[in-house]
Design a protein around this motif. Sequence first.
Motif, mmCIF file in Angstrom:
data_model
loop_
_atom_site.group_PDB
_atom_site.id
_atom_site.type_symbol
_atom_site.label_atom_id
_atom_site.label_comp_id
_atom_site.label_asym_id
_atom_site.label_seq_id
_atom_site.Cartn_x
_atom_site.Cartn_y
_atom_site.Cartn_z
ATOM 1 N N GLU A 47 -5.261 21.938 -4.815
ATOM 2 C CA GLU A 47 -5.592 23.291 -4.375
ATOM 3 C C GLU A 47 -4.330 24.146 -4.322
ATOM 4 O O GLU A 47 -3.272 23.677 -3.910
ATOM 5 N N PRO A 53 -4.576 28.901 1.970
ATOM 6 C CA PRO A 53 -5.317 28.089 0.992
ATOM 7 C C PRO A 53 -6.243 28.979 0.166
ATOM 8 O O PRO A 53 -7.186 29.563 0.692
ATOM 9 N N TYR A 87 -1.913 26.893 -2.889
ATOM 10 C CA TYR A 87 -1.520 27.540 -1.625
ATOM 11 C C TYR A 87 -0.431 28.572 -1.925
ATOM 12 O O TYR A 87 0.424 28.341 -2.789
#
Length: 500
Positions: free
Chosen positions: A352, A377, A354
């Motif tokens: 993911e 996030p 960030y």
Amino acid sequence: MNIALLLEMAAEAAPDRVGLVCDGKRWTYGDLLDAARGAFELIQESEAEYVALLDESSEAAVIAVFGAALAGVPYCPLNYRLPDADLSALLGRVAPALVVGDEERITRLAGDQGHTIFSREEFTLKAQETVPEPESREYDPGEGVAIQLFTSGTTAAPKAAILRHSNLLGYILGTVEFASADEADAALVVVPPYHIAGISALMSSIYSLRKIVMLPNFSPEGWLSLVEAETVTNAFVVPTMLARIVDAMEKGVTVNVGSLRAIAYGGGKMPIEVIHKALERFPSAGFTNAYGLTETSSTVALLGPDDHREALASEDPKVRARLTSLGKPIPTVEMQIRGESGEVLGPNEPGEIYVRGEQVSGEYKEKSALDAEGWFPTRDAGYIDEHGYLFLSGRADDVIVRGGENMSPGEIEDVLLTHPAIADACACAIPSVEWGETVGVAIVTREGFETPSEDELKMLVRSRLRSSRVPEKIAFVAELPYNEMGKLLRRKVKDVLAEA
């Protein structure tokens, strides 16, 4: 500091320079600042706690955003394409507001919510008529919330994303040089006013003293005509718009687009075929892929013009692949890829995305999404290669989990799109008794090509990827659902696959 400073600086430096063109009418920077000050008076008189816009792009949007900034209240543009019930609920969440736009609809949906309602024309006229004398009013706009944008809720009520003046100014002051545009420079803005890309386009153009040319309703023919008529030098489009523009040019729409020096795009995945054709159709334009989110005050990563041309000319597959990347983080933003346990991943490891930086808000009216160290996030999945290029593989929520194995829809779609008969493809998770989830795909075929068989497409995926990626269900559709910013609506594709 306050975003109104951007317009004040422009009006002081070049009060007579044309700053906006919309529907044939021209506004100087001095005109815009006077109208914003007039809007300030209207907002003060109304005692509104928000300024809302329910309208297409127009001069009213520019006047409203800076008038709200001067008054120290949040500007909240609303998606006029929403159903009545959803709009009524959003209007209730910003009451009491000064609301500009579709007067009949606003009154019908929210006439009892305590709003002060103006049509576009009435608001613009009154803002011009009520301009105070410079010495008669001292502005104390504060430095709090500048913009509130409602996210597109799918399974829950939309969240109210908050952008403070410091976030927006962090982006503009960190990426744009004041008064850097030539007087002949013109930026064509066709993004809806309720999208962060449209708001940031206004602010960056004003701060650079670039003329803004607005196109309220997009059509490829209208876009091309404005490029020629206003000798547009800069433009931002979403992938679906660029595809339609290129298609119109291929079908014989001929205009002079030689003035275009810079074309930025973003908001969704750009098909590799479209960008190849666009680079050929606009040989003198520098292309930029801009990646950003509402919560980050717009762009956080860029694939620049040199990267585009180098990738197009290269024989190296890794360099050519950069055309499908989002480029590198801008200097004012930090970026990490994190795994499921929050660990920071290395090059080419998917996870993911960030981000952290002054422009990153990560704040909602309901709560903040920032972690203890200020990282946001994004919920986007991707990886950064060994050279620092960011590659997006979809939303983290879009990951297909088959028997405990995480699979990116993007890698399956990229393989399917290599088939000459396939114009568009979407892969998403569908329920499976055996695996929990498995792969389903919706396919759009090209006109004039024979529709490939399901077995042929399954063999294509199996030849390039692991067998677990082979789709179990394939549906052929006339088109895939996209929103107005070019984002693929996978939730709707899941509905199609469920019915197939």
